[in-house]
Write an enzyme that holds these catalytic residues in place. Structure first.
Site, mmCIF file in Angstrom:
data_model
loop_
_atom_site.group_PDB
_atom_site.id
_atom_site.type_symbol
_atom_site.label_atom_id
_atom_site.label_comp_id
_atom_site.label_asym_id
_atom_site.label_seq_id
_atom_site.Cartn_x
_atom_site.Cartn_y
_atom_site.Cartn_z
ATOM 1 N N LYS A 1 0.848 -1.201 0.000
ATOM 2 C CA LYS A 1 0.000 0.000 0.000
ATOM 3 C C LYS A 1 0.879 1.246 0.000
ATOM 4 O O LYS A 1 0.625 2.197 -0.741
ATOM 5 C CB LYS A 1 -0.913 0.008 1.232
ATOM 6 C CG LYS A 1 -2.105 -0.929 1.079
ATOM 7 C CD LYS A 1 -2.806 -1.155 2.408
ATOM 8 C CE LYS A 1 -3.909 -2.189 2.251
ATOM 9 N NZ LYS A 1 -4.411 -2.712 3.528
ATOM 10 N N GLN B 1 -4.686 -1.789 9.835
ATOM 11 C CA GLN B 1 -4.614 -3.073 9.120
ATOM 12 C C GLN B 1 -5.275 -4.173 9.953
ATOM 13 O O GLN B 1 -4.970 -4.346 11.126
ATOM 14 C CB GLN B 1 -3.138 -3.415 8.839
ATOM 15 C CG GLN B 1 -2.919 -4.702 8.067
ATOM 16 C CD GLN B 1 -3.466 -4.660 6.646
ATOM 17 O OE1 GLN B 1 -3.301 -3.688 5.934
ATOM 18 N NE2 GLN B 1 -4.135 -5.722 6.240
ATOM 19 N N ASP C 1 -11.120 3.647 5.109
ATOM 20 C CA ASP C 1 -11.675 2.315 4.837
ATOM 21 C C ASP C 1 -13.198 2.360 4.779
ATOM 22 O O ASP C 1 -13.829 1.415 4.307
ATOM 23 C CB ASP C 1 -11.265 1.342 5.951
ATOM 24 C CG ASP C 1 -10.008 0.567 5.590
ATOM 25 O OD1 ASP C 1 -9.804 0.298 4.395
ATOM 26 O OD2 ASP C 1 -9.242 0.226 6.514
#
Ligand SMILES: NC(=O)c1ccc[n+]([C@@H]2O[C@H](COP(=O)([O-])OP(=O)(O)OC[C@H]3O[C@@H](n4cnc5c(N)ncnc54)[C@H](OP(=O)(O)O)[C@@H]3O)[C@@H](O)[C@H]2O)c1
Length: 315
Positions: free
Chosen positions: A70, A114, A137
């Protein structure tokens, strides 16, 4: 999550009708380019560099790989990514303190925690602590609620990527029968909301659904997000349907080699589906592209910048 980079050659198209293999890498590369251009504009005209804080608790090799990937991809479009690591023994309070600190930093536009988190951490508490404007997210209950109410929200990356893939085949979805298999908060439910917003007639299936084959047989669009290798038989797919396979399943094949397969039996769907995503190389690259998109837009919303600069690939 991102699909591993190793790719096998795709099986040949069988049957009478050709099936388009939806190349997620290509669609993601196009989005990357648009994000890169917009980031350059932001820097040039406003002196703003979108920045993403990636929080990793523990040292799980797969999670580390995702986080590094990422960060690498963020750099290619002009987004700054910072790693924040906590030990596997970290408590909810320690993670909470880190998130609160990142919430208060004006130079952090997006925060990604994460998953999975170690079991001693209360993931729901962490979700509530996260500033919803920095929740790139789209998992915060406020963003989930706004999406369900049809309001402007940060949309979870994987479902958004799936919708962009569907729209790359068919731009108008009104009236289509869509089946979402899986009802998780991160994929299935937001996917169903997005398809409703597109005026599809949406069915959500799950582990208690009585006759999944029959549900598949009626659907013009199938999004499979269950995490069971090839659980959806190719023969169940309605001829001409668009199939998006979100599943990432690691299996050992007959020759003893490890590989990754999706939730849909790809070979059986070829020649029936109008278009299908491969695994890997379908949804995975789109998830990361949408993460970068959400970070860019969070940076625009955070500054005193004209909101017309927000990149809306669905419009
Ligand atoms: N490519 C990407 O970027 C990406 C991103 C996220 C996830 N994924 C992958 O997508 C898959 C799903 O992820 P998730 O986080 O949504 O999983 P999850 O939280 O485990 O949810 C799985 C869902 O599938 C349903 N289900 C399980 N077995 C089923 C069956 N045999 N028939 C019908 N429904 C069934 C479950 O039903 P119940 O609710 O009844 O238990 C549940 O709703 C996983 O393979 C994951 O690795 C990929």
């Amino acid at each position: 999550m991102q699909a591993p980079s190793s790719r096998r050659s795709l099986p040949e198209v069988v049957g009478t009708n050709a099936t388009t293999i939806l190349d997620g890498k290509r669609v993601a590369a196009e989005l990357h380019e648009r994000i890169g251009q917009r980031c350059a504009e932001l820097k040039r005209d406003h002196g703003v560099i979108p920045s993403l804080a990636v929080v990793l608790v523990g040292n799980d090799p797969a999670s580390r790989l995702y986080v590094e990937s990422k960060a690498k991809q963020a750099a290619t479009v002009g987004i700054r990514a910072f790693d924040h690591r906590l030990p596997i023994t970290a408590s909810t309070a320690e993670l909470r303190r880190l998130i609160e600190q990142l919430n208060s930093q004006a130079d952090v536009h997006g925060i990604l925690v994460q998953l999975p988190l170690p079991p001693q951490i209360d993931a729901n508490e962490i979700l509530w602590v996260l500033d919803p404007r920095k929740d790139i997210d789209g998992f915060h209950p406020l963003n989930a609620g706004k999406l369900a109410c049809g309001m402007d929200a940060v949309v979870p990356c994987t479902p958004l990527g799936c919708l962009l893939l569907i729209r790359s085949v068919q731009s108008k979805l009104a009236g289509a029968r869509a089946l979402v298999v899986g009802r998780s908060n991160i994929v299935g439910k937001p996917m169903a909301q997005l398809l409703l917003r597109e005026h599809c007639t949406v069915t959500v299936a799950h582990s208690r659904t009585r006759d999944l084959a029959a549900e598949c047989g009626k659907a013009d669009i199938v999004v499979a997000a269950i995490g069971r290798p090839r659980a959806i038989a190719g023969a169940w797919i309605k001829p001409g349907a668009i199939v998006i396979d979100v599943g990432i399943n690691r299996i050992t094949d007959a020759s003893g080699r490890g590989r990754v397969v999706g939730d849909v039996e790809l070979d059986g769907a070829l020649g029936r589906a109008r278009a299908i995503t491969p695994v890997p190389g379908g949804v995975g690259p789109m998830t990361i592209a949408c993460l970068l998109l959400n970070t860019l837009n969070a940076a625009i919303r955070a500054g005193s910048i004209d909101n017309r600069l927000i990149l809306s690939p669905l419009q």
